[in-house]
Structure formats: C-alpha cells, structure tokens
Design a protein around this motif. Structure first.
Motif, PDB file in Angstrom:
ATOM      1  N   PRO A  35       0.822  -1.217   0.000  1.00 38.58           N
ATOM      2  CA  PRO A  35       0.000   0.000   0.000  1.00 38.58           C
ATOM      3  C   PRO A  35       0.856   1.267   0.000  1.00 38.58           C
ATOM      4  N   GLY A  36       0.615   2.118  -0.966  1.00 41.98           N
ATOM      5  CA  GLY A  36       1.305   3.398  -1.038  1.00 41.98           C
ATOM      6  C   GLY A  36       2.603   3.415  -1.805  1.00 41.98           C
ATOM      7  N   SER A  37       3.125   2.235  -2.175  1.00 42.80           N
ATOM      8  CA  SER A  37       4.392   2.230  -2.902  1.00 42.80           C
ATOM      9  C   SER A  37       4.548   0.980  -3.757  1.00 42.80           C
ATOM     10  N   GLY A  38       5.432   1.097  -4.730  1.00 39.30           N
ATOM     11  CA  GLY A  38       5.715  -0.029  -5.602  1.00 39.30           C
ATOM     12  C   GLY A  38       7.016   0.190  -6.345  1.00 39.30           C
ATOM     13  N   ARG A  39       7.542  -0.890  -6.900  1.00 42.37           N
ATOM     14  CA  ARG A  39       8.769  -0.833  -7.690  1.00 42.37           C
ATOM     15  C   ARG A  39       8.619  -1.826  -8.831  1.00 42.37           C
ATOM     16  N   ILE A  40       8.908  -1.352 -10.037  1.00 38.84           N
ATOM     17  CA  ILE A  40       8.819  -2.184 -11.238  1.00 38.84           C
ATOM     18  C   ILE A  40      10.221  -2.293 -11.823  1.00 38.84           C
ATOM     19  N   GLU A  41      10.713  -3.521 -12.000  1.00 41.89           N
ATOM     20  CA  GLU A  41      12.061  -3.784 -12.515  1.00 41.89           C
ATOM     21  C   GLU A  41      11.973  -4.236 -13.972  1.00 41.89           C
TER      22      GLU A  41
ATOM     23  N   CYS B 296      11.367   1.552 -11.979  1.00 43.31           N
ATOM     24  CA  CYS B 296      10.463   2.651 -11.647  1.00 43.31           C
ATOM     25  C   CYS B 296      10.007   2.504 -10.203  1.00 43.31           C
ATOM     26  N   GLU B 297      10.180   3.574  -9.429  1.00 38.11           N
ATOM     27  CA  GLU B 297       9.671   3.646  -8.057  1.00 38.11           C
ATOM     28  C   GLU B 297       8.372   4.440  -8.101  1.00 38.11           C
ATOM     29  N   LEU B 298       7.337   3.928  -7.449  1.00 38.70           N
ATOM     30  CA  LEU B 298       6.036   4.594  -7.423  1.00 38.70           C
ATOM     31  C   LEU B 298       5.617   4.858  -5.981  1.00 38.70           C
ATOM     32  N   ARG B 299       5.038   6.036  -5.742  1.00 39.66           N
ATOM     33  CA  ARG B 299       4.515   6.400  -4.429  1.00 39.66           C
ATOM     34  C   ARG B 299       3.142   7.034  -4.633  1.00 39.66           C
ATOM     35  N   ALA B 300       2.168   6.535  -3.899  1.00 36.54           N
ATOM     36  CA  ALA B 300       0.808   7.063  -4.006  1.00 36.54           C
ATOM     37  C   ALA B 300       0.378   7.657  -2.671  1.00 36.54           C
TER      38      ALA B 300
END
Length: 95
Positions: A33-39, A45-49
């Motif tokens: 929840p609130g974050s993710g990382r795609i390799e 890509c780092e994602l923050r919501a």
C-alpha cells in the motif's frame, strides 16, 4: 540517470496497483500500500501514491534507456488512466 513526474489524481493508489499488477506478470515487481517498484530489463520505476497523486521516478544507466523507461511508464499510465488523460512532464536529473 533518473527522471521524475507527478500525476495529480485522487485515484493514485488504484493506478499504482494496476501498474504493478500489469508488469508483475512479466518482470519483478514489489507492491505494498502506497508504494511499488517495477524492474524492467533497461531500468526500474519507483512509485509512491498518496491522497494528492502518484509520484513516479524512473532510473536507467543512460539517456536512451531512460527515454525508453519514461515512454513505457507513460504509455501504460495513459492507457490505465484514460478517463483522466494524464499529461506527464518528466524532470530529468543525473545527466
């Protein structure tokens, strides 16, 4: 090299989850929840919501691969968020 952008949306958490789930079928992805990382093979890509929107930061070893990363992430977000018509402006640093 890296580049960052922010998509102002009340649906940030949903788009973060959709991006992570989509890419997770083919590449390593971390999602909570609130974050993710795609390799991806050419960068990540780092994602923050949060309640204001979705922050995305891509990193790649050189400009061509950075351009590829921003293009892939942008095109997928545009597809998933088509109702909101995201207009992303990537800010490049580390050149």
């Amino acid at each position: 090299m890296n580049a960052s952008t922010f998509f102002n949306t009340p649906n940030a958490e949903r788009y973060l989850g959709t991006l992570c789930k989509h890419f997770g079928h083919k590449v390593p992805v971390t999602h909570q929840p609130g974050s993710g990382r795609i390799e991806l093979p050419f960068g990540h890509c780092e994602l923050r919501a949060d309640e204001s929107g979705l922050q995305m930061t891509v990193e790649a070893p050189d400009q061509p691969q950075l351009d590829k990363m921003t293009g892939v992430i942008t095109s997928h977000l545009e597809r998933f968020a088509f109702r909101e018509n995201p207009q992303l402006e990537w800010q490049v640093s580390g050149a």
